[in-house]
Design an enzyme around this catalytic site. Structure first.
Site, short mmCIF file in Angstrom:
data_model
loop_
_atom_site.label_atom_id
_atom_site.label_comp_id
_atom_site.label_asym_id
_atom_site.label_seq_id
_atom_site.Cartn_x
_atom_site.Cartn_y
_atom_site.Cartn_z
N THR A 1 28.54 40.69 39.69
CA THR A 1 29.65 41.36 38.97
C THR A 1 29.45 41.29 37.45
OG1 THR A 1 30.86 39.28 39.07
CG2 THR A 1 31.35 40.90 40.79
N GLY B 1 29.25 42.49 34.03
CA GLY B 1 29.58 43.75 33.35
C GLY B 1 30.71 44.57 33.97
N THR B 2 31.45 43.97 34.90
CA THR B 2 32.53 44.75 35.54
C THR B 2 33.60 45.18 34.54
OG1 THR B 2 33.59 42.66 36.15
CG2 THR B 2 32.33 43.78 37.87
N GLY B 3 33.97 44.26 33.65
CA GLY B 3 35.04 44.56 32.68
C GLY B 3 34.61 45.67 31.72
N1 LIG Z 1 34.84 41.33 43.76
C1 LIG Z 1 35.49 42.43 43.39
N2 LIG Z 1 35.79 43.39 44.29
C2 LIG Z 1 36.46 44.52 43.94
N3 LIG Z 1 36.86 44.77 42.68
C3 LIG Z 1 36.60 43.86 41.72
C4 LIG Z 1 35.91 42.65 42.03
N4 LIG Z 1 35.77 41.93 40.86
C5 LIG Z 1 36.34 42.67 39.89
N5 LIG Z 1 36.86 43.83 40.40
C6 LIG Z 1 37.51 44.90 39.64
O1 LIG Z 1 36.65 45.17 38.53
C7 LIG Z 1 37.43 45.53 37.39
C8 LIG Z 1 37.09 44.55 36.27
O2 LIG Z 1 37.87 43.40 36.46
P1 LIG Z 1 37.48 41.92 36.06
O3 LIG Z 1 38.73 41.13 36.20
O4 LIG Z 1 36.27 41.48 36.82
O5 LIG Z 1 37.06 42.12 34.55
P2 LIG Z 1 36.46 41.09 33.56
O6 LIG Z 1 36.71 39.69 34.01
O7 LIG Z 1 36.96 41.48 32.22
O8 LIG Z 1 34.91 41.37 33.62
P3 LIG Z 1 33.78 40.74 32.65
O9 LIG Z 1 33.55 39.35 33.12
O10 LIG Z 1 32.65 41.67 32.85
O11 LIG Z 1 34.34 40.76 31.25
C9 LIG Z 1 38.88 45.48 37.85
O12 LIG Z 1 39.26 46.78 38.28
C10 LIG Z 1 38.84 44.51 39.02
O13 LIG Z 1 39.92 44.68 39.92
#
Ligand SMILES: Nc1ncnc2c1ncn2[C@@H]1O[C@H](COP(=O)(O)OP(=O)(O)OP(=O)(O)O)[C@@H](O)[C@H]1O
Ligand SMILES: Cc1ncc(CO)c(N)n1
Length: 266
Positions: free
Chosen positions: A205, A207-209
């Site tokens: 995961t 880069g998800t954010g």
């Molecule tokens: N395991 C997962 N399955 C489905 N959706 C996910 C999963 N992990 C994150 N998401 C979705 O991905 C998007 C990014 O959310 P997340 O909370 O991971 O962001 P983040 O913590 O800011 O990421 P980063 O660590 O990259 O800054 C949201 O729409 C979240 O619901």
């Protein structure tokens, strides 16, 4: 004309997050991507080994060079690192009357490195939030910004209300780190819309954010409403995580490809 979007963020040498993820997302969603780099991170799937902030003058000059010449459909803001960079970005965007601004209040990488000095929080709230169309904190970032811990859907709603009072038109609190379903909430100052997907069982995961906030900016550049843009972004990030893969020795990246956009039917 092709929609355009500008990302103002840090560089991730491993290509999974930051500027690189943002440009890949813009491209996959059919938007012409442009960039202003705030800081360079030496980073891979295991962590961040070095950070070098760029000086404020070159950051402002990158943003100015784009706005002086090219129409900017939307702006996504990611890693800002310092209070001085935060103030410079806000002042430059104000100068060019930038529209459709998505602020991802990046604070800490998945591997635990600080990407925003704590003292920059005030500049972020006072300078950038009032200009933002959408702010997209995760649970930790929401907690840091509002001063209470955010762990449940109720907490997410409370945090969204408190953050909206700081001036952004919309708040999306991301529930990627919740127990159970991956549930995000959108708040416009009046009502909540929930976007919920099954949690995908993966460690990849990275880069998800960044991907999610860029996908929202891409939607705004394409003149979608906020709700449509968040819906498209949720669809896109869910596909990108589903197709995330093992690369390197740690937390692998999400995968960006055009078919995710085609399937969205938008
Ligand atoms: N395991 C997962 N399955 C489905 N959706 C996910 C999963 N992990 C994150 N998401 C979705 O991905 C998007 C990014 O959310 P997340 O909370 O991971 O962001 P983040 O913590 O800011 O990421 P980063 O660590 O990259 O800054 C949201 O729409 C979240 O619901
Ligand atoms: C440069 C950069 N921006 C944002 C993130 C998100 O955590 C990261 N890991 N690296």
């Amino acid at each position: 004309m092709l929609a355009t979007a500008l990302t103002i963020a840090g560089s991730d040498s491993s290509g999974g997050a930051g500027i690189q993820a943002d440009l890949k997302t813009f491209s996959a969603l059919g938007v012409f991507g442009m960039s202003a780099i705030t800081a360079i991170t030496a980073q891979n799937t295991l962590g961040v080994s070095a950070i070098r902030e760029l000086d404020e003058a070159i950051i402002a000059a990158q943003i100015a060079a784009v706005f002086e010449d090219i129409p900017v459909g939307a702006v996504k803001i990611g890693m800002l690192s310092s209070a001085a960079i935060t103030r410079t970005v806000a002042a430059t965007l104000r100068q060019y009357q930038a529209k459709s601004i998505v602020v991802d209040p990046v604070m800490i990488s998945k591997s635990g490195s600080r990407l925003l000095h704590p003292e920059a929080m005030t500049a972020l709230k006072e300078q950038l939030f009032p200009m933002a169309d959408v702010v997209t904190p995760n649970l930790f970032e929401a907690g840091e910004l509002v001063g209470f811990s955010v762990n449940t859907r109720n907490d997410m709603e409370e945090a969204a209300r408190a953050l909206h009072a700081l001036g952004p038109k919309h708040i999306v609190v991301k529930g990627g780190h919740l127990e159970g379903a991956a549930c995000d909430i959108l708040f416009d100052g009046h009502s909540f819309v929930y976007f919920e997907n099954e949690r995908i069982n993966t460690i990849h995961t990275h880069g998800t954010g960044c991907t999610f906030s860029s996908a929202i900016a891409a939607g705004l550049a394409q003149k979608l409403s906020i709700e449509q843009a968040v819906r498209q972004a949720k669809y896109y990030i869910t596909g990108a995580i589903t197709h995330g893969f093992s690369l390197g020795h740690g937390v692998g990246p999400t995968h960006h490809f055009f078919e995710l956009y085609q399937k969205a039917g938008l």
